[in-house]
Design an enzyme around this catalytic site. Structure first.
Site, PDB file in Angstrom:
ATOM      1  N   PHE A  38       0.874  -1.033  -0.090  1.00 39.09           N
ATOM      2  CA  PHE A  38      -0.009  -0.077  -0.204  1.00 39.09           C
ATOM      3  C   PHE A  38       0.879   1.128   0.077  1.00 39.09           C
ATOM      4  O   PHE A  38       1.709   1.575   0.777  1.00 39.09           O
ATOM      5  CB  PHE A  38      -0.718  -0.151   1.207  1.00 39.09           C
ATOM      6  N   ASP A  85       9.485   2.724   1.830  1.00 36.27           N
ATOM      7  CA  ASP A  85       8.277   3.568   2.010  1.00 36.27           C
ATOM      8  C   ASP A  85       8.216   3.536   3.692  1.00 36.27           C
ATOM      9  O   ASP A  85       7.536   2.546   3.944  1.00 36.27           O
ATOM     10  CB  ASP A  85       7.105   2.949   1.066  1.00 36.27           C
ATOM     11  N   LYS A  98       3.117  11.511   6.861  1.00 38.51           N
ATOM     12  CA  LYS A  98       2.152  11.227   8.146  1.00 38.51           C
ATOM     13  C   LYS A  98       2.746  11.923   9.195  1.00 38.51           C
ATOM     14  O   LYS A  98       2.567  12.981   9.657  1.00 38.51           O
ATOM     15  CB  LYS A  98       1.962   9.822   8.331  1.00 38.51           C
TER      16      LYS A  98
END
Length: 438
Positions: A176, A261, A290
């Site tokens: 993801f 990532d 984030k």
């Protein structure tokens, strides 16, 4: 027109006079209007005017502070969703709020057409924190991944000598990395791709954790390997020991960029500053986001080696809001708080306590407990009524949500203490007891 939600079914109401509508906002202020809106009206307006690309839990959060979120009735919930690791500092960290307010009195948005001291300080701080040589600021995690893809492809053509438009990037099944059309095109989840094609070519998918499959997928046209060191969205999946280092070795042997990532797993979430640090697996490019915005605003970046980053030239890439003075001030303050408060160390200690507590729960429906640091996954056996569990968690005052494959993710703020860590386990136990037989 009718709209259904957890609080019932409503018919849309006629709009107030256009001029009165905007005047009321201007005169009363958004905060006052939001405070007066009921839970039912909040859901009705959201469902009537918002695209249905999310399926929220049946709770309306009115305010939040630290590890707690409060609904419109004033009920407190321990937030273990944490905006998917974005609220690692806790809600409304005083230092970050003060930093944002101070910067808002000076400037919020200029343009990358000029220099700003905030950007200069942020770039230096981010490179110090990540031990990288250069960085490119953006806004969202998906933008960071897209930036890394562009860098990897241009590096392959200009440095490695891959023929134009032939570069390939190897990715992992179950990944993801975001929601753009390029990114969902190499997702292995059919639901993410259905009706959004055609997709960008140039991606090769291998099983996550299988180093032999990765080796077999590499060709002279391979530009990079792009993976998460822990697959968070897939259910907190941790690769076999030695895998991360083996990926690094393969990339070195084949002159390939390694892109980790760490948008969800970075900045202490997994018990180290970055999850790749569990092994000798330093990346060439690091996708960040984030928690970099401190739970205050969206901030992302790609950091990496000078060799990789210097392929970008003026006009190759950009962002109107990326690297704004406000974003840079908040992000630099977020990095300082992570470092000074040793949030990664807290995550390691409290994460071990949380995992031990979850593993001690005696419930035959639990299939597995996985995690590193304060990133935990509680997986249930097939046939478990996870919908009933979701409601039970809410009733117990715990915010968590199911990821793929019957796994509930727990990602509380890294600022919690031992008592709150134990309170999470206690509330999980209450929810399990309330759904026995489910």
């Amino acid at each position: 027109m009718e709209f259904a939600s957890a609080h019932g079914v409503w018919r849309s109401k006629p709009m107030v006079d256009h001029e009165e509508y905007w005047s009321r906002i201007r005169e009363r202020g958004v905060a006052a209007l939001a405070e007066e809106l009921t839970a039912e009206e909040t859901e009705r307006l959201t469902e009537e005017y918002g695209a249905h690309n999310y399926h929220p839990l049946p709770v309306v959060i009115a305010r939040a502070e630290g590890a707690w979120a409060y609904d419109t009735e004033g009920r407190a919930y321990l937030d273990c969703i944490g905006a998917y690791s974005a609220v690692s500092h806790g809600h409304l960290s005083p230092f970050l709020v003060e930093t944002a307010c101070a910067q808002l009195r000076v400037s919020a948005l200029t343009s990358r057409a000029m220099y700003t001291p905030q950007l200069a300080l942020f770039l230096e701080g981010l490179c110090r924190f990540t031990e990288c040589e250069m960085a490119c600021p953006m806004n969202t995690g998906a933008e960071a991944v897209e930036t890394a893809i562009k860098i990897a492809r241009k590096w392959a053509y200009t440095r490695k000598g891959v023929p134009d438009d032939r570069a390939e990037i190897v990715v992992a099944a179950g990944n993801f990395h975001g929601r753009t059309t390029t990114i969902v095109g190499f997702s292995s989840e059919d639901a993410y791709k259905r009706h959004f094609g055609p997709f960008t070519p140039g991606f090769v998918t291998v099983p996550f954790g299988d180093i032999s499959a990765l080796a077999a997928a590499i060709t002279p046209s391979t530009a990079a390997v792009l993976m998460e060191p822990i697959q968070a969205e897939a259910g907190i999946l941790i690769p076999p020991d030695g895998y991360l280092a083996a990926v690094r070795t393969l990339c070195d042997q084949n002159n390939i960029l390694l892109i980790w990532d760490e948008i969800q797993t970075g900045f202490g979430r997994a018990g180290r500053k970055f999850a790749w640090q569990y092994e000798d697996a330093r990346p060439d490019l690091l996708c960040l986001g984030k928690a970099l915005g401190g739970g205050v605003m969206p901030v992302s970046a790609v950091a990496g080696t000078r060799d990789a980053m210097e392929v970008l030239h003026p006009g190759d890439h950009g962002s109107t809001f990326g690297g704004s003075p406000l974003a840079c001030a908040v992000a630099l303050a977020a990095l300082a708080e992570m470092e000074v408060s040793n949030l990664a160390g807290r995550s390691a200690v409290l994460g071990a306590r949380l995992l031990a507590g979850l593993r001690a729960l005696e419930d035959p429906r639990i299939e597995d407990v996985r995690g590193r640091g304060l990133l935990a996954g509680l997986e249930f056996h097939a046939g478990t009524d996870t919908g009933a569990l979701t409601q039970a968690f809410l009733h117990a005052g715990l915010l968590t949500k199911e990821t793929r494959h019957r796994t509930f993710r727990f990602a509380p703020p890294l600022t919690i203490d031992e008592s709150l860590t134990d309170e999470i386990v206690r509330r999980v136990a209450l929810a399990l007891a309330a759904t026995v037989g489910g």
